[in-house]
Design a protein around this motif. Structure first.
Motif, mmCIF file in Angstrom:
data_model
loop_
_atom_site.group_PDB
_atom_site.id
_atom_site.type_symbol
_atom_site.label_atom_id
_atom_site.label_comp_id
_atom_site.label_asym_id
_atom_site.label_seq_id
_atom_site.Cartn_x
_atom_site.Cartn_y
_atom_site.Cartn_z
ATOM 1 N N GLY A 67 -8.200 17.960 57.325
ATOM 2 C CA GLY A 67 -7.988 18.158 55.964
ATOM 3 C C GLY A 67 -6.917 19.459 55.786
ATOM 4 O O GLY A 67 -5.619 19.423 56.379
ATOM 5 N N ASN A 68 -7.381 20.385 54.854
ATOM 6 C CA ASN A 68 -6.592 21.420 54.481
ATOM 7 C C ASN A 68 -5.620 22.193 55.622
ATOM 8 O O ASN A 68 -4.397 22.582 55.477
ATOM 9 C CB ASN A 68 -7.245 22.310 53.775
ATOM 10 N N GLY A 69 -6.393 22.529 56.670
ATOM 11 C CA GLY A 69 -5.477 23.206 57.711
ATOM 12 C C GLY A 69 -5.629 24.552 57.545
ATOM 13 O O GLY A 69 -4.386 25.142 58.033
ATOM 14 N N SER A 70 -6.346 25.298 56.951
ATOM 15 C CA SER A 70 -6.268 26.767 56.741
ATOM 16 C C SER A 70 -6.489 27.383 58.076
ATOM 17 O O SER A 70 -5.868 28.493 58.169
ATOM 18 C CB SER A 70 -7.402 27.095 55.586
ATOM 19 N N ASN A 71 -7.144 26.846 58.852
ATOM 20 C CA ASN A 71 -7.301 27.496 60.369
ATOM 21 C C ASN A 71 -6.121 27.367 61.137
ATOM 22 O O ASN A 71 -5.923 28.257 61.742
ATOM 23 C CB ASN A 71 -8.622 26.959 60.904
ATOM 24 N N LEU A 72 -5.421 26.019 60.949
ATOM 25 C CA LEU A 72 -4.228 25.731 61.722
ATOM 26 C C LEU A 72 -3.267 26.898 61.092
ATOM 27 O O LEU A 72 -2.455 27.487 61.928
ATOM 28 C CB LEU A 72 -3.795 24.601 61.218
ATOM 29 N N ALA A 109 -10.039 22.230 64.302
ATOM 30 C CA ALA A 109 -10.107 23.217 63.174
ATOM 31 C C ALA A 109 -10.124 22.341 61.776
ATOM 32 O O ALA A 109 -9.222 21.846 61.376
ATOM 33 C CB ALA A 109 -8.743 23.852 63.196
ATOM 34 N N GLY A 110 -11.565 22.473 61.206
ATOM 35 C CA GLY A 110 -11.675 21.699 60.133
ATOM 36 C C GLY A 110 -11.700 19.970 60.278
ATOM 37 O O GLY A 110 -11.244 19.188 59.693
ATOM 38 N N PRO A 138 -18.841 26.726 60.118
ATOM 39 C CA PRO A 138 -18.964 27.784 58.879
ATOM 40 C C PRO A 138 -20.336 28.061 58.900
ATOM 41 O O PRO A 138 -20.942 27.794 57.648
ATOM 42 C CB PRO A 138 -18.278 27.064 57.773
ATOM 43 N N GLN A 192 -14.164 31.567 54.877
ATOM 44 C CA GLN A 192 -12.775 31.400 55.365
ATOM 45 C C GLN A 192 -11.735 32.791 55.575
ATOM 46 O O GLN A 192 -10.951 32.623 56.525
ATOM 47 C CB GLN A 192 -12.081 30.349 54.355
ATOM 48 N N GLU A 201 -12.710 33.242 59.041
ATOM 49 C CA GLU A 201 -12.574 32.281 59.861
ATOM 50 C C GLU A 201 -10.965 32.665 60.458
ATOM 51 O O GLU A 201 -10.707 32.466 61.766
ATOM 52 C CB GLU A 201 -12.320 30.653 59.157
#
Ligand code: GRF
Length: 203
Positions: free
Chosen positions: A9-14, A86-87, A109, A170, A173
């Motif tokens: 999905g969004n990729g905030s961890n990426l 990651a997600g 999470p 997050q 994270e």
């Protein structure tokens, strides 16, 4: 060190990993980003960072085994030192997990072993928890069950919505996943006998 990142999905961890590398906090190269969903915004984040982005769409495979086999082949072609989920929202087959055993990480999470599975923030709120958080762990065949490497805690406030709590989680994270990858890529973190070991100390 070479990292392969799996997203859905969004990729905030990426993005946190990309930013950590750019800031010189993570001495590694992301050799590829693979999404099981074509519409994952994280694919765009990869492209913006000139990282090879691949989509292996699970809906185009007859079953989980054939999908995981194609995914494994793509990852092996990139020959990463570590694979970071990651997600990533797919359950992996035991054969896939065994193939990457000891070099497969995930972020979940919740304060494992609490709240394995989905909707963790709402469950913590519904339970009246005053504390919640996030865990980074080695992946084993048990869903969200592998040895925990690091956890970060956040407070839960009376009037929190799941979205507000998720935002607070997050923020943590983004801090701890690049740190874990830094430990792993510098050879300080391993999985041994189903335990996480940092600097020769069992965590
Ligand atoms: C994050 O909240 C993470 O905890 C979970 O999936 C969510 C989305 O991750 N693993 P990302 O923004 O796609 O990295």
């Amino acid at each position: 060190a070479k990292i392969c990142v799996l997203i859905s999905g969004n990729g905030s961890n990426l993005q946190a990993m990309i930013d950590a590398i750019g800031a010189g906090k993570l001495n590694a190269r992301i050799v590829g980003v693979i999404s099981n969903r074509p519409d994952a915004y994280g694919l765009e984040r990869a492209r913006q960072a000139s990282i090879d982005a691949y989509c292996i769409d699970h809906t185009t495979f007859a079953d989980r085994e054939s999908f995981d086999h194609a995914l494994q082949a793509q990852i092996d072609a990139l020959a990463p030192d570590v694979v970071a989920l990651a997600g990533y929202m797919r359950i992996l087959t035991p054969a896939f997990v065994d193939h990457f055993s000891g070099k497969l990480l995930n972020i979940h999470p919740s304060l494992l072993p609490k709240y394995k599975g989905l909707h963790t923030h709402q469950r913590a709120i519904d339970n009246g928890d005053t504390e919640h958080g996030v865990s980074v762990h080695f992946v084993t065949p048990e869903l969200d069950g592998g040895p925990v490497i690091i956890q970060s805690r956040v407070p839960v406030f009376e009037d929190d919505t799941a979205e507000e709590l998720a935002q607070r989680v997050q923020e943590q994270e983004r801090r701890i996943y690049p740190l874990v990858l830094h430990w792993y890529c510098s050879g300080r973190l391993t999985m041994n006998d189903n335990k996480a070991v940092l600097d020769n100390e069992i965590l």
